[in-house]
Scaffold this motif. Structure first.
Motif, PDB file in Angstrom:
ATOM      1  N   THR A   1       0.823  -1.208   0.000  1.00 52.19           N
ATOM      2  CA  THR A   1       0.000   0.000   0.000  1.00 52.19           C
ATOM      3  C   THR A   1       0.859   1.260   0.000  1.00 52.19           C
ATOM      4  OG1 THR A   1      -1.710  -1.213   1.232  1.00 52.19           O
ATOM      5  CG2 THR A   1      -1.873   1.193   1.203  1.00 52.19           C
ATOM      6  N   ALA A   2       1.977   1.205   0.710  1.00 48.94           N
ATOM      7  CA  ALA A   2       2.820   2.396   0.835  1.00 48.94           C
ATOM      8  C   ALA A   2       3.555   2.717  -0.460  1.00 48.94           C
ATOM      9  CB  ALA A   2       3.825   2.207   1.970  1.00 48.94           C
ATOM     10  N   ALA A   3       3.909   1.707  -1.267  1.00 47.24           N
ATOM     11  CA  ALA A   3       4.687   1.954  -2.487  1.00 47.24           C
ATOM     12  C   ALA A   3       3.964   2.901  -3.452  1.00 47.24           C
ATOM     13  CB  ALA A   3       5.037   0.635  -3.173  1.00 47.24           C
ATOM     14  N   PRO A   4       2.684   2.650  -3.819  1.00 45.27           N
ATOM     15  CA  PRO A   4       2.003   3.605  -4.698  1.00 45.27           C
ATOM     16  C   PRO A   4       1.763   4.957  -4.041  1.00 45.27           C
ATOM     17  CG  PRO A   4       0.483   1.894  -3.980  1.00 45.27           C
ATOM     18  CD  PRO A   4       1.851   1.459  -3.577  1.00 45.27           C
TER      19      PRO A   4
ATOM     20  N   LEU B   1       7.873  -7.919  -6.255  1.00 45.01           N
ATOM     21  CA  LEU B   1       7.787  -7.466  -7.648  1.00 45.01           C
ATOM     22  C   LEU B   1       6.775  -6.338  -7.813  1.00 45.01           C
ATOM     23  CD1 LEU B   1       7.839 -10.855  -9.601  1.00 45.01           C
ATOM     24  CD2 LEU B   1       9.647  -9.126  -9.515  1.00 45.01           C
ATOM     25  N   ILE B   2       5.708  -6.371  -7.014  1.00 47.21           N
ATOM     26  CA  ILE B   2       4.656  -5.361  -7.143  1.00 47.21           C
ATOM     27  C   ILE B   2       5.192  -3.981  -6.767  1.00 47.21           C
ATOM     28  CG2 ILE B   2       2.335  -4.725  -6.375  1.00 47.21           C
ATOM     29  CD1 ILE B   2       1.784  -7.649  -5.848  1.00 47.21           C
ATOM     30  N   ASP B   3       6.170  -3.930  -5.859  1.00 48.75           N
ATOM     31  CA  ASP B   3       6.748  -2.638  -5.470  1.00 48.75           C
ATOM     32  C   ASP B   3       7.478  -1.956  -6.624  1.00 48.75           C
ATOM     33  OD1 ASP B   3       5.896  -3.126  -2.890  1.00 48.75           O
ATOM     34  OD2 ASP B   3       7.839  -3.903  -2.218  1.00 48.75           O
ATOM     35  N   VAL B   4       8.071  -2.755  -7.501  1.00 44.98           N
ATOM     36  CA  VAL B   4       9.060  -2.223  -8.449  1.00 44.98           C
ATOM     37  C   VAL B   4       8.503  -1.156  -9.389  1.00 44.98           C
ATOM     38  CG1 VAL B   4      10.696  -2.840 -10.267  1.00 44.98           C
ATOM     39  CG2 VAL B   4      10.415  -4.341  -8.275  1.00 44.98           C
ATOM     40  N   PRO B   5       7.357  -1.365 -10.051  1.00 44.10           N
ATOM     41  CA  PRO B   5       6.874  -0.304 -10.952  1.00 44.10           C
ATOM     42  C   PRO B   5       6.633   1.024 -10.242  1.00 44.10           C
ATOM     43  CG  PRO B   5       5.674  -2.354 -11.330  1.00 44.10           C
ATOM     44  CD  PRO B   5       6.466  -2.543 -10.084  1.00 44.10           C
ATOM     45  N   PHE B   6       6.076   0.971  -9.030  1.00 49.20           N
ATOM     46  CA  PHE B   6       5.787   2.208  -8.308  1.00 49.20           C
ATOM     47  C   PHE B   6       7.069   2.906  -7.878  1.00 49.20           C
ATOM     48  CE2 PHE B   6       2.196  -0.722  -7.435  1.00 49.20           C
ATOM     49  CZ  PHE B   6       1.223  -0.034  -8.139  1.00 49.20           C
ATOM     50  N   LEU B   7       8.047   2.114  -7.427  1.00 51.18           N
ATOM     51  CA  LEU B   7       9.322   2.723  -7.021  1.00 51.18           C
ATOM     52  C   LEU B   7      10.054   3.301  -8.221  1.00 51.18           C
ATOM     53  CD1 LEU B   7      10.525   0.040  -4.438  1.00 51.18           C
ATOM     54  CD2 LEU B   7       9.427   2.244  -3.983  1.00 51.18           C
ATOM     55  N   LEU B   8       9.961   2.635  -9.372  1.00 45.99           N
ATOM     56  CA  LEU B   8      10.563   3.186 -10.586  1.00 45.99           C
ATOM     57  C   LEU B   8       9.934   4.526 -10.937  1.00 45.99           C
ATOM     58  CD1 LEU B   8      12.293   3.003 -13.178  1.00 45.99           C
ATOM     59  CD2 LEU B   8      10.369   1.787 -14.232  1.00 45.99           C
TER      60      LEU B   8
END
Length: 476
Positions: free
Chosen positions: A33-36, A215-222
């Motif tokens: 939840t925090a990543a986006p 893996l779900i974190d990666v797009p948002f962190l990018l």
């Protein structure tokens, strides 16, 4: 530094998954939840410093919707939600996550707020239709083995459309800030497409709290890293004509998607499908009409700028040349008179050097206003001939009338009170019945010779040189 922080975030998420799995993966849900949310904050930060602010804000809204869907999933996993409502709310948030993204991808730049409102309404209805269609699969998961596969396919199509449109807008971008935004959105959308496809198709049987969550974190962190970096987007730009084609065709995305999704839901939501057809047709027609009005108004402004001197507001040299040729030809056809006055501000260079260029500009504007107010017939044309010189075309007036107008101009300018003092003008007069002279250039030459005579005679006067059988001489 943003890259290092992103890596630390994934590492901490992995540590939580390893040492705090929990029966429902509560610790992993916090990171998911925090990543986006962090990515949304980065986009909002960038929006305050970027010309593509609307795009960054729309992306931030999409990320917050996605984070809301994950938060609802967490509530459902830990038993804090309602079994009959929570999954639908989560599905709705994941679906409408794409609405702000499709809106910004379909938007052309510099559009009036009414057009943006129409696009927003079409995007919102598109989200509703897509949700209804996806929900029809979700409701049949327990009785239809293909329902889950169809629902996954619908999300694949949504993610693929967003990624494809973002890539096209990136490649067609011609403004550095917008190009950087669409580059960031395209890279995020492509990575999100791949991650979502893998998670939905290959790990769907696994619950949250596994290492796949990283893996779900990666797009948002990018996306967060790209938003925090303000480097210009690298790479070449499409041919300008192709770029304009993409800009012009972008607004067709929303109505086309509305028609397609409306056709998909026509069997189980006929009123909504009909609404989609109507809104797509009327919305695109209305926005096209408003855009056409904007284009016509812009064309009118450009036409005016092409004819008008930007400083003084009178006709420019191009318009003067066209008007002189037109009046000359009209006079030749009708056998009437045409007069021409060339006006020069006396000692303007010294005035400009003494008082500065801003004062010189104000002087030019004031003199132009006086000339325009004095030569106020609809047929008269006042133009800036060049520098501190002006020209006045006086058709259909006798010699005496032309000379009298020239004298009125001289007196009016002499009476003009400027903060820096008074100024005066010298006026050269040309006059002809067109059959006597072969071309309008000869009339211009006579007026120029008269102006030279006025300057040579001491300035602040009106002068005209003899011109053969139709000539006259006047000085004051």
């Amino acid at each position: 530094m943003p890259v290092v922080l992103a890596l630390l975030y994934v590492l901490c998420h992995g540590v939580v998954v390893a040492f705090w799995p929990g029966p429902a993966g509560e610790g992993s849900f916090v990171f998911l939840t925090a990543a986006p949310v962090l990515a949304a904050l980065a986009c909002l930060w960038r929006a305050r410093r970027d010309r593509a602010a609307l795009g960054w804000r729309a992306t931030a809204l999409a990320l917050l919707l996605w984070a809301g869907g994950m938060a609802v999933n967490m509530a459902d996993a830990i038993g804090a939600g309602r079994a009959d409502l929570t999954p639908r709310v989560s599905l709705l948030l994941y679906v409408i996550y794409g609405v702000p993204l499709v809106f910004i991808l379909a938007r052309a730049r510099r559009e009036r707020w009414t057009i943006s409102t129409i696009d927003g309404l079409m995007a919102a209805l598109l989200g509703v239709l897509f949700f209804v269609h996806t929900l029809s699969f979700a409701d049949r998961i327990n009785v239809d083995d293909t329902a889950m596969a169809n629902m996954r396919r619908m999300f694949d199509i949504q993610n693929l459309c967003i990624a494809a449109f973002a890539c096209v807008r990136w490649l067609a971008g011609d403004v550095p800030e917008r190009r950087s935004f669409f580059r960031a959105l395209a890279l995020y959308a492509l990575l999100y497409l791949g991650v979502a496809y893998y998670i939905n198709h290959f790990t769907a049987e696994q619950s949250f709290g596994a290492y796949n969550d990283l893996l779900i974190d990666v797009p948002f962190l990018l996306l967060a890293v790209l938003a925090l970096r303000q480097a210009p987007a690298p790479g070449g730009v499409l041919h300008p004509r192709l770029s304009r084609l993409v800009q012009a065709g972008g607004p067709m995305i929303l109505p086309l998607l509305l028609l397609v999704v409306g056709a998909l839901v026509v069997d189980h939501a006929r009123p909504l499908a009909l609404a989609g057809f109507v809104v797509a047709t009327l919305g695109f027609s209305l926005r096209s009409t408003l855009l056409q009005i904007d284009l016509l108004e812009a064309q009118a402004r450009l036409d005016q700028l092409a004819r008008q001197d930007g400083l003084t507001g009178v006709a420019n040299r191009r318009q003067f040349d066209a008007a002189l040729t037109s009046e000359w030809n009209r006079a030749r056809r009708s056998g009437t008179e045409v007069g021409l006055l060339l006006v020069d501000i006396d000692h303007f260079k010294a005035f400009n050097d003494q008082h500065g260029h801003p004062a010189g500009d104000r002087c030019l504007q004031a003199v132009a206003a006086v000339l325009q107010a004095t030569a106020n017939r609809a047929a008269d044309t006042v133009a800036r001939y060049g520098g501190e010189e002006f020209a006045v075309i006086v058709p259909g007036t006798s010699v005496e009338g032309v000379l009298a107008l020239a004298e009125r101009l001289r007196v009016a300018v002499q009476a003009l009170q400027l903060p820096e003092g008074r100024v005066s003008i010298s006026v050269g007069v040309g006059f002809a019945h067109p059959p006597v002279m072969a071309t309008a250039e000869q009339l211009l030459a006579h007026a120029d010779a008269g102006l030279y005579a006025a300057k040579r005679g001491g300035r602040n006067q009106v002068a005209a040189l003899p011109s053969g059988p139709m000539g006259f001489s006047f000085a004051r």
